[in-house]
Design an enzyme around this catalytic site. Structure first.
Site, PDB file in Angstrom:
ATOM      1  N   LYS A  30       0.972  -1.508  -0.069  1.00 49.69           N
ATOM      2  CA  LYS A  30       0.037  -0.037   0.133  1.00 49.69           C
ATOM      3  C   LYS A  30       0.867   1.316   0.081  1.00 49.69           C
ATOM      4  O   LYS A  30       0.687   2.263  -0.744  1.00 49.69           O
ATOM      5  CB  LYS A  30      -1.134   0.023   1.286  1.00 49.69           C
ATOM      6  CG  LYS A  30      -1.751   1.252   1.264  1.00 49.69           C
ATOM      7  CD  LYS A  30      -2.097   1.481   2.711  1.00 49.69           C
ATOM      8  CE  LYS A  30      -2.558   2.991   3.043  1.00 49.69           C
ATOM      9  NZ  LYS A  30      -2.879   3.475   4.189  1.00 49.69           N
ATOM     10  N   ASP A  64      -6.677   1.359   1.330  1.00 46.95           N
ATOM     11  CA  ASP A  64      -6.711   1.710   2.621  1.00 46.95           C
ATOM     12  C   ASP A  64      -8.257   1.189   3.127  1.00 46.95           C
ATOM     13  O   ASP A  64      -9.112   0.775   2.581  1.00 46.95           O
ATOM     14  CB  ASP A  64      -6.500   3.141   2.950  1.00 46.95           C
ATOM     15  CG  ASP A  64      -7.770   3.968   2.881  1.00 46.95           C
ATOM     16  OD1 ASP A  64      -8.629   3.738   2.317  1.00 46.95           O
ATOM     17  OD2 ASP A  64      -7.750   5.340   3.392  1.00 46.95           O
TER      18      ASP A  64
END
Length: 217
Positions: free
Chosen positions: A121, A139
């Site tokens: 991420k 997220d």
């Protein structure tokens, strides 16, 4: 409404709401963005933005960060969650950037994910926002909304990312992931909407009767 039709509506509505979404983490270059994203793990962007001005004032480059050292970094970032591990990662990361990348932030997923404390991420955010490479960082907000909007099963963030990339044009990814984050914070929040409350949920599923119990990442 079919899944692809929902995706089209979502893109249209979010482009209207957030035509030019800012990056929520304060930074000045690739290195400070990388540091800020790393610090944001299990922590709000607002809290990170409160801490980073002092950190970047004394350690805004890999050289200065390495010189500050783990204990010096920790002293500044202590208010953040997982501060000890993050301080350790930043000290090692800065050294690796100097020793292996001439003090520059690398622009490949493989090199970024090899750095301490940098997962997929974090690498995706840096690749998309610092280097303009098409990526879709997922997220908590994006993982939650993808389920409420019927775009992904919520099995895990890896699957959510794959599902979203299939539904939305690649040219939209870098902006869209920010747009979804802002919408998730302002309208379709974890407690404020259950898949039947916010405007977009109601438009996508006007006849939904039961709340959507989302699977947390």
């Amino acid at each position: 409404m079919l899944k692809q039709e929902r995706a089209t509506v979502i893109l249209q509505r979010l482009n209207t709401l957030y035509p030019d979404p800012p990056i929520p983490l304060d930074h000045t270059d690739e290195f400070t963005l990388l540091v800020a994203v790393l610090l944001s793990a299990q922590c709000t962007d607002k809290k990170v933005n409160e801490v980073t001005p002092e950190l970047f004032r004394v350690a805004g480059t890999p050289q200065a960060m390495r010189a500050l050292g783990e204990e010096g970094i920790l002293e500044i970032i202590r208010p953040l969650g997982l501060s000890k591990q993050k301080a350790k990662s930043l000290a090692k990361l800065s050294g690796m950037l100097i020793d292996q990348h001439d003090g520059q932030v690398p622009n490949t997923f493989e090199s970024l994910e090899a750095l301490p404390g940098v997962g997929h991420k974090t690498a995706s955010v840096v690749m998309s926002q610092a280097f303009g490479f098409p990526a879709f960082p997922v997220d908590t907000h994006i993982h939650r909304l993808a389920q409420r909007w019927g775009l992904s099963s919520g099995k895990n963030v890896v699957q959510t990312e794959k599902d979203l990339k299939k539904l939305f044009p690649e040219s939209s990814w870098n902006k869209l992931h920010l747009q979804i984050i802002f919408y998730g914070r302002e309208h379709c929040t974890a407690r404020g909407c259950d898949g039947r409350v916010c405007d977009l949920c109601r438009e996508l599923y006007p006849n939904r009767r039961k709340p959507v119990v989302w699977k947390k990442p």
